[in-house]
Design an enzyme around this catalytic site. Structure first.
Site, PDB file in Angstrom:
ATOM      1  N   GLY A  63      19.003  -6.128  56.597  1.00  0.00           N
ATOM      2  CA  GLY A  63      17.977  -6.680  56.026  1.00  0.00           C
ATOM      3  C   GLY A  63      16.536  -6.637  56.315  1.00  0.00           C
ATOM      4  O   GLY A  63      16.152  -5.553  56.587  1.00  0.00           O
ATOM      5  N   SER A  64      16.106  -7.742  56.615  1.00  0.00           N
ATOM      6  CA  SER A  64      14.754  -7.800  56.983  1.00  0.00           C
ATOM      7  C   SER A  64      14.041  -6.942  57.728  1.00  0.00           C
ATOM      8  O   SER A  64      14.569  -6.685  58.778  1.00  0.00           O
ATOM      9  CB  SER A  64      14.320  -9.241  57.298  1.00  0.00           C
ATOM     10  OG  SER A  64      13.117  -9.426  57.550  1.00  0.00           O
ATOM     11  N   SER A  65      13.015  -6.424  57.555  1.00  0.00           N
ATOM     12  CA  SER A  65      12.089  -5.973  58.516  1.00  0.00           C
ATOM     13  C   SER A  65      11.355  -6.613  59.673  1.00  0.00           C
ATOM     14  O   SER A  65      10.761  -6.120  60.593  1.00  0.00           O
ATOM     15  CB  SER A  65      10.636  -5.576  57.804  1.00  0.00           C
ATOM     16  OG  SER A  65      10.649  -4.893  56.497  1.00  0.00           O
TER      17      SER A  65
END
Lengths: 141, 425
Positions: A63-65
């Site tokens: 997922g998220s950066s």
């Protein structure tokens, strides 16, 4: 202490601690509380466990950066895991450890393991990580 | 033995510190990451999108200020992702002062480095639309997957702290999705088992993304077999969901995305490694899995829309849905968007109906990146898979997932309502 796996020391360093192991990827953003070290992804099997000072083994991030920023903040607050073990290289965890070294002079070892090496961890409750990428354990849980 | 990284004279100059401490730090991080991924060299990038702008505590501010005060300036046009605070509207919400101040300082540090103050997770809705084949360094998982898949630009999945280093040096490790050979599809997602009518339903796309993301992890899915005409907002929702439940940075939709004229092109002439064929039952389960701790008919404190940031077309649709109506007095509606889209939506006349309905707008940030929700807001509803995915962990609150129409109906009723019609066969 028996050597249970040998991996690539993506960010080399020595550490030891209780092993938190999961075969499910984890996003640190929304998954790791940078003020307490608790795993807070309520859909993850390690939800509710404290990972500060533990050797955390997850196959990869997902997922998220922003995983890197959360882990960097956890290092700054002394609630990061003692070391991170992954199945193959995880760039996000490596980056956080590299920036932590540049910014705070702290070493957070990150070791990339083969699928077999990663699998070999699962029976152990505590492990030692050495700078050459060797993982050892004395217990058999 | 790992590959030795080849650096040009110019790379070595950046690394030596003669261009300043900020550039040295950035180049040191870029080269160490190139060694991690065993890239043989660095390549030139021509644009960047910076997710490092998210304030996550003192560490991210210290990092930004260390670069900026070390003289680092971006060498390529660089848009900024959301910030930690809406600098003009945060006092209307529950943002603590001791968060707003450092978050605002972090915004200034990135502007000082020469980044464009776009402050959005959906830069492709306005100024930043890299072209097919263009090498860029983008952060923000939902924007990365959009740039690669829908625009055909080439970016790796850049984490926070690295995107800005690429922008400052103009360089990135020559690896991963920058390279043609790594962009082939890996998993065929055969949609022939899905009723065609569902393809016309906007809430199908985030649900499909949630299911596919969970299934494929970080591999490249190729979607095919459904007669449908997904638009950019559908792809925005699909990609954001895949990049939350999984780590998808590139997907192909046969006949719709630029590197997938047909199935053969999408797989670079090879056979898929795996095939999956989602069923309607699996999709229904994925739709339910997006909710957490809240069910039909439960009371509702807030409907939240706009992750990734609400688009002009979404404002137009919402304006039609809420025209002449008014939200329930105990259910607020919040729309998160960019400064630029708010302005064009206003000029297009979409905001008056939305404001008369009782909705509120926040720009530059969102509920996940700014601690803006007051304590009394406990029960949320959204049409965004990304909001639905992260709300339980990040905000510790209950959330329901539904279509945009469900969200509007629920805001009027003051409780969660969902139309299961499109989801039954």
């Amino acid at each position: 202490m028996d050597v249970i796996a040998r991996g690539r020391p993506v960010v080399p360093g020595n550490a030891s601690g209780e092993l938190l192991y999961s075969e499910e990827p984890l996003s640190f953003w929304g998954g790791y509380d940078a003020s307490t070290g608790e795993i807070i992804d309520r859909r993850h099997e390690l939800s509710g466990r404290g990972a500060a000072g533990c050797v955390l083994a997850v196959p990869a991030t997902r997922g998220s950066s922003t995983t890197t920023a959360v882990l960097l903040e956890a290092v700054r607050r002394d609630v990061a895991p003692a070391a991170l073990l992954t199945r193959g290289e995880d760039r996000f965890l490596a980056l956080a450890a590299i920036v932590a070294e540049e910014m705070y002079g702290r070493t957070l070892p990150v070791v990339a393991l083969s699928p077999q090496g990663f699998e070999a961890l699962r029976r152990h409750a505590a492990v030692r990580v050495s700078a050459d990428g060797e993982i050892s354990a004395s217990d058999e849980a | 033995m790992p590959n030795r990284l080849h650096l040009t004279d110019s790379d070595r100059a950046s690394l030596s510190g003669v261009e300043g401490e900020g550039t040295r730090l950035a180049m040191s991080i870029v080269t160490r990451m190139a060694e991690v991924v065993e890239a043989p060299r660095l390549l030139h990038i021509t644009a960047a999108h910076i997710d490092s702008s998210l304030y996550q505590g003192p560490a991210t501010l210290e990092f930004a200020e260390r670069l900026a005060s070390g003289g680092a300036r971006v060498r390529v046009p660089s848009t900024l992702n959301v910030s930690g605070v809406d600098p003009s509207g945060w006092r209307e919400w529950a943002v603590p002062e001791d968060w707003a101040e450092p978050a605002r300082r972090q915004m200034e540090a990135y502007e000082q480095m020469g980044c464009l103050p776009s402050w959005t997770c959906a830069p492709y809705q306005t100024e930043a639309r890299p072209e097919l084949g263009q090498q860029v360094a983008w952060g923000e998982s939902s924007a990365i997957v959009f740039a690669n898949s829908v625009l055909g630009a080439r970016t790796e999945r850049y984490p926070d702290l690295l995107d800005i280093c690429c922008a400052v040096t103009g360089r990135a490790p020559a690896a991963g999705l920058h390279l043609e050979e790594n962009r082939a599809g890996q998993i065929l997602v055969d949609l022939s088992g899905i009723p065609e009518a569902l393809g016309a339903e906007a809430s199908f796309y985030p649900v499909l993304g949630h299911l596919v993301g969970r299934t494929v992890g970080d591999r490249i899915p190729v979607l095919d077999g459904l007669v449908a005409e997904p638009d950019e907002d559908d792809f925005k929702a699909l990609g954001a969901a895949m990049a939350s439940a999984g780590s998808v940075a590139l997907f192909h939709w046969v006949g719709r995305t630029p590197e997938a004229a047909d199935r053969e092109a999408a797989f670079h002439g090879r056979e898929p490694e795996t095939k999956v064929r989602p069923t309607l039952a699996e999709l229904r389960a994925a739709r339910d899995d997006l909710g957490h701790g809240l069910v039909e008919a439960d009371g509702l404190d807030l409907v939240v829309l706009g992750s990734p940031h609400f688009s002009l077309a979404e404002f137009a649709t919402l304006a039609t849905l809420v025209e002449g109506r008014r939200r329930h007095p105990s259910t607020r509606m919040l729309i998160t968007t960019s400064r630029a889209v708010r302005q064009i939506a206003e000029s297009a006349g979409h905001l008056s109906a939305v404001e008369r309905f009782g909705a509120e707008l926040t720009v530059d940030t969102c509920i996940l990146t700014s601690p803006m929700l007051p304590e009394e807001i406990r029960r949320l509803m959204t049409n965004s898979a990304k909001y639905a995915y992260y709300t339980p962990g990040l905000l510790g609150r209950a959330i329901a997932f539904g279509s945009l129409t469900d969200c509007v109906e629920s805001a009027c009723a003051g409780r969660v309502l969902r139309d299961d019609g499109p989801w039954t066969s």
